[in-house]
Design an enzyme around this catalytic site. Structure first.
Site, mmCIF file in Angstrom:
data_model
loop_
_atom_site.group_PDB
_atom_site.id
_atom_site.type_symbol
_atom_site.label_atom_id
_atom_site.label_comp_id
_atom_site.label_asym_id
_atom_site.label_seq_id
_atom_site.Cartn_x
_atom_site.Cartn_y
_atom_site.Cartn_z
ATOM 1 N N SER A 32 0.654 -1.275 -0.099
ATOM 2 C CA SER A 32 0.067 -0.021 0.212
ATOM 3 C C SER A 32 0.812 1.415 -0.084
ATOM 4 O O SER A 32 0.242 2.423 -0.055
ATOM 5 C CB SER A 32 -0.859 -0.047 1.407
ATOM 6 N N ASN A 119 -2.264 -3.020 12.651
ATOM 7 C CA ASN A 119 -4.027 -2.728 12.512
ATOM 8 C C ASN A 119 -4.191 -1.548 13.230
ATOM 9 O O ASN A 119 -5.015 -0.687 12.816
ATOM 10 C CB ASN A 119 -4.500 -3.907 13.054
ATOM 11 N N THR A 164 -40.141 25.242 -11.783
ATOM 12 C CA THR A 164 -40.332 24.098 -11.482
ATOM 13 C C THR A 164 -40.742 23.011 -12.765
ATOM 14 O O THR A 164 -41.088 23.741 -13.634
ATOM 15 C CB THR A 164 -41.710 23.888 -10.538
ATOM 16 N N HIS A 165 -40.199 21.829 -12.767
ATOM 17 C CA HIS A 165 -40.174 21.260 -14.007
ATOM 18 C C HIS A 165 -39.248 22.061 -15.184
ATOM 19 O O HIS A 165 -39.431 21.804 -16.117
ATOM 20 C CB HIS A 165 -41.709 21.044 -14.589
ATOM 21 N N SER A 286 -13.160 26.565 -27.612
ATOM 22 C CA SER A 286 -12.819 25.353 -28.453
ATOM 23 C C SER A 286 -11.827 25.577 -29.513
ATOM 24 O O SER A 286 -11.408 26.510 -29.913
ATOM 25 C CB SER A 286 -14.346 25.367 -29.180
ATOM 26 N N LYS A 292 -16.557 30.117 -29.427
ATOM 27 C CA LYS A 292 -17.158 29.151 -28.005
ATOM 28 C C LYS A 292 -16.205 29.895 -26.829
ATOM 29 O O LYS A 292 -15.141 30.208 -26.752
ATOM 30 C CB LYS A 292 -16.813 27.892 -28.172
ATOM 31 N N ASN A 294 -16.777 27.840 -23.366
ATOM 32 C CA ASN A 294 -17.533 26.650 -22.718
ATOM 33 C C ASN A 294 -17.480 26.584 -21.155
ATOM 34 O O ASN A 294 -16.365 27.060 -20.631
ATOM 35 C CB ASN A 294 -17.117 25.466 -23.179
ATOM 36 N N GLU A 299 -19.158 22.466 -15.495
ATOM 37 C CA GLU A 299 -19.384 20.934 -15.872
ATOM 38 C C GLU A 299 -18.648 19.891 -15.390
ATOM 39 O O GLU A 299 -19.157 18.611 -14.979
ATOM 40 C CB GLU A 299 -18.987 20.644 -17.600
ATOM 41 N N GLN A 331 -7.543 -2.487 3.915
ATOM 42 C CA GLN A 331 -6.574 -1.558 3.059
ATOM 43 C C GLN A 331 -7.211 -0.844 1.949
ATOM 44 O O GLN A 331 -6.382 0.412 1.747
ATOM 45 C CB GLN A 331 -5.291 -2.492 2.777
ATOM 46 N N LYS A 334 -8.222 3.277 1.656
ATOM 47 C CA LYS A 334 -7.392 4.734 1.452
ATOM 48 C C LYS A 334 -7.476 5.340 0.181
ATOM 49 O O LYS A 334 -7.679 6.609 0.276
ATOM 50 C CB LYS A 334 -5.895 4.416 1.788
HETATM 51 N N1 ARG Z 1 -1.110 -1.449 5.042
HETATM 52 C C1 ARG Z 1 -2.228 -1.874 5.919
HETATM 53 C C2 ARG Z 1 -3.161 -1.125 5.921
HETATM 54 O O1 ARG Z 1 -3.471 -0.074 5.049
HETATM 55 C C3 ARG Z 1 -1.681 -1.892 7.472
HETATM 56 C C4 ARG Z 1 -2.262 -3.038 8.224
HETATM 57 C C5 ARG Z 1 -1.603 -4.407 7.922
HETATM 58 N N2 ARG Z 1 -1.865 -5.253 8.838
HETATM 59 C C6 ARG Z 1 -1.647 -6.544 8.694
HETATM 60 N N3 ARG Z 1 -1.914 -7.207 9.591
HETATM 61 N N4 ARG Z 1 -1.033 -6.921 7.435
HETATM 62 O O2 ARG Z 1 -4.432 -1.392 6.597
#
Ligand code: ARG
Length: 472
Positions: A32, A119, A164-165, A286, A292, A294, A299, A331, A334
């Site tokens: 990660s 963790n 409305t509408h 454009s 143009k 835009n 958008e 994981q 993120k």
């Molecule tokens: N990179 C992991 C995460 O983003 C960290 C936790 C990993 N824990 C494990 N027991 N493999 O959540």
């Protein structure tokens, strides 16, 4: 030959029981670091506090704690300076930092991971990051609310067609229309602050899932990291991702609100309406059509809920049905979080600028009002009040007058009195004042209505509610 065959040595951080290293594609799916390196400041801060707590509690020596803290300072400086080498083989930010710490300070580095796990580390890092992001977005939303109120104040008396509408309905104050978005932004702000309140509990010390046998002081670490309290249950601490999901819901809702504003800007700026002119700063040309201009920014604002709702959806689906406690699935929280946070922040900042620059073409709005028979309801109401005609009948008479206008290409106020009297003999020339846009607006002074005096008062209240009270 197949590059997928593992040939590397096993992982230094956890590889005691492994004979071989991971396959290349294992590294690719498992690591990660490419995205969680963004958490380095939070990761280092939480590690420093954890090390100090271990020292205070006599779990490691104070001397080791000090060495760890200053080693981590060095690492932060290296990452800040761009000289730190992130390694995918070290999976994530936690192990990249710890491995470098061991290069820098040697043996004491190996004591840092006492009484914690990746963790609880990972979820603590994300909470710290998200808390800062929420505070940043809080300020950006306030700036947008400020821009909307300022524009509303300047346009409390500007009549525009309300729809409305997407059909002309009744005249409204342009300021009133903008204040509708203040309400939406205000509720979104509330949701954002609510999310912050609930997330602000510290998971550190939950360790892998069961808590720690060492005499750690979770209250102290929680306080140092400015959390309100440590999380109550160690298993929930490492399993919960609803703080991320809630933020993603805030972002999705806010993006949907902003997309409605964006769609209105696109409409208002279009040749058919021409209620506003979007400035050069937020439009583009454009490559083939020289005339143009835009509305690209609006958008894109309209399009952003696509990916933001996608992020919310992605995390809900990842979490659905996961047993307790930590699973590597989590994981995957993120990337959706970072993408949504970056994009909602951008959307809010762009919306603020679009509102700042917004100048209504008042004459075009007035012409549109006339063409759309916007005060037909006022005419029917006048027939009821001035002539004591039952509303159903008044509605019908007004409908006939509108039909007359449509056939002859005239607005209601352009139909001469005699022609009106041919439809309803009791109509007098007082009718013309009754069907002006100004009368129509001014009459709607019930609480929450569009009367300009209401709009001015609502602007003052909105300033008090959002911009002068302390954060709640
Ligand atoms: N990179 C992991 C995460 O983003 C960290 C936790 C990993 N824990 C494990 N027991 N493999 O959540």
């Amino acid at each position: 030959m197949c590059s997928n065959i593992a040939t590397k040595a096993s992982n230094k951080m956890w590889g005691g029981r492994f004979e071989q290293g991971p396959a290349e594609t294992m590294e690719e799916i498992n690591a990660s670091i490419d995205f969680d390196k963004r958490l380095y400041k939070q990761d280092i801060l939480a590690s420093q506090v954890h090390a100090q707590m271990l020292g205070r509690q006599g779990i490691i020596t104070e001397a080791d704690a000090k060495t760890i803290v200053s080693g981590l300072d060095t690492i932060r400086a290296e990452i800040d300076a761009g000289t730190f080498e992130f390694k995918r083989s070290l999976e994530d930010i936690h192990m990249n930092v710890e491995a470098r710490l061991s290069e820098l300070i040697g043996a004491p580095a190996g004591r840092l991971h006492t009484a914690r796990s990746r963790n609880d580390q990972s979820v603590t890092d994300v909470k710290l990051w998200l808390r800062d992001k929420i505070d940043e977005i809080d300020g950006q939303l306030l700036a947008l609310i400020d821009a909307l109120i300022t524009k509303a104040e300047a346009n409390a008396d500007t009549p525009m067609p309300g729809f409305t509408h997407l059909q002309v309905a009744q005249p409204v104050s342009f300021g009133h229309h903008l204040l509708a978005y203040v309400e939406m932004m205000g509720r979104d702000l509330d949701r954002l602050r609510d999310t912050r309140k609930r997330l602000n509990e510290c998971p550190l010390g939950a360790a892998a899932l069961a808590g720690s046998p060492y005499p750690i002081d979770r209250h102290w670490t929680s306080e140092q990291l400015q959390f309100d309290r440590p999380t109550e249950n160690s298993m929930d601490s490492v399993s919960a991702r609803d703080h991320v999901t809630e933020f993603l819901f805030f972002a999705a809702m806010n993006a949907v609100h902003l997309s409605r504003l964006a769609e209105e800007l696109v409409n208002w700026n279009s040749d058919g309406f021409k209620f506003v002119n979007l400035t050069d700063a937020f439009t583009s040309g454009s490559s083939i059509m020289p005339q143009k201009k835009n509305p690209d920014a609006a958008e894109l604002l309209r399009a952003k809920p696509g990916r933001i709702i996608g992020s919310l959806n992605a995390l809900l689906v990842v979490m659905k049905g996961l047993p307790l406690s930590f699973m590597k699935d989590m994981q995957e929280d993120k990337e959706p979080l970072f993408d949504a946070a970056d994009n909602i922040s951008l959307c809010i900042r762009v919306a603020s600028r679009l509102i700042d620059d917004l100048e209504p073409y008042k004459d075009n709005m007035l012409a549109f009002l006339d063409r759309g028979f916007a005060t037909a309801t006022d005419l029917a109401d006048w027939l009821v009040v001035a002539l004591d005609i039952p509303f159903r009948e008044a509605h019908h008479i007004t409908g006939e007058l509108v039909a007359l206008g449509v056939k002859s290409g005239r607005s209601l106020s352009e139909i001469p009195l005699e022609e009106m009297q041919a439809v309803e003999p009791k109509i007098s020339d007082e009718v013309f004042a009754a069907i002006s846009n100004e009368t129509s607006l001014a009459a709607r002074k019930c609480f929450g209505g569009t009367a300009p005096e209401n709009v001015k008062a609502a602007c003052i209240r909105a300033r008090e509610r959002f911009l002068t009270t302390s954060k709640g």
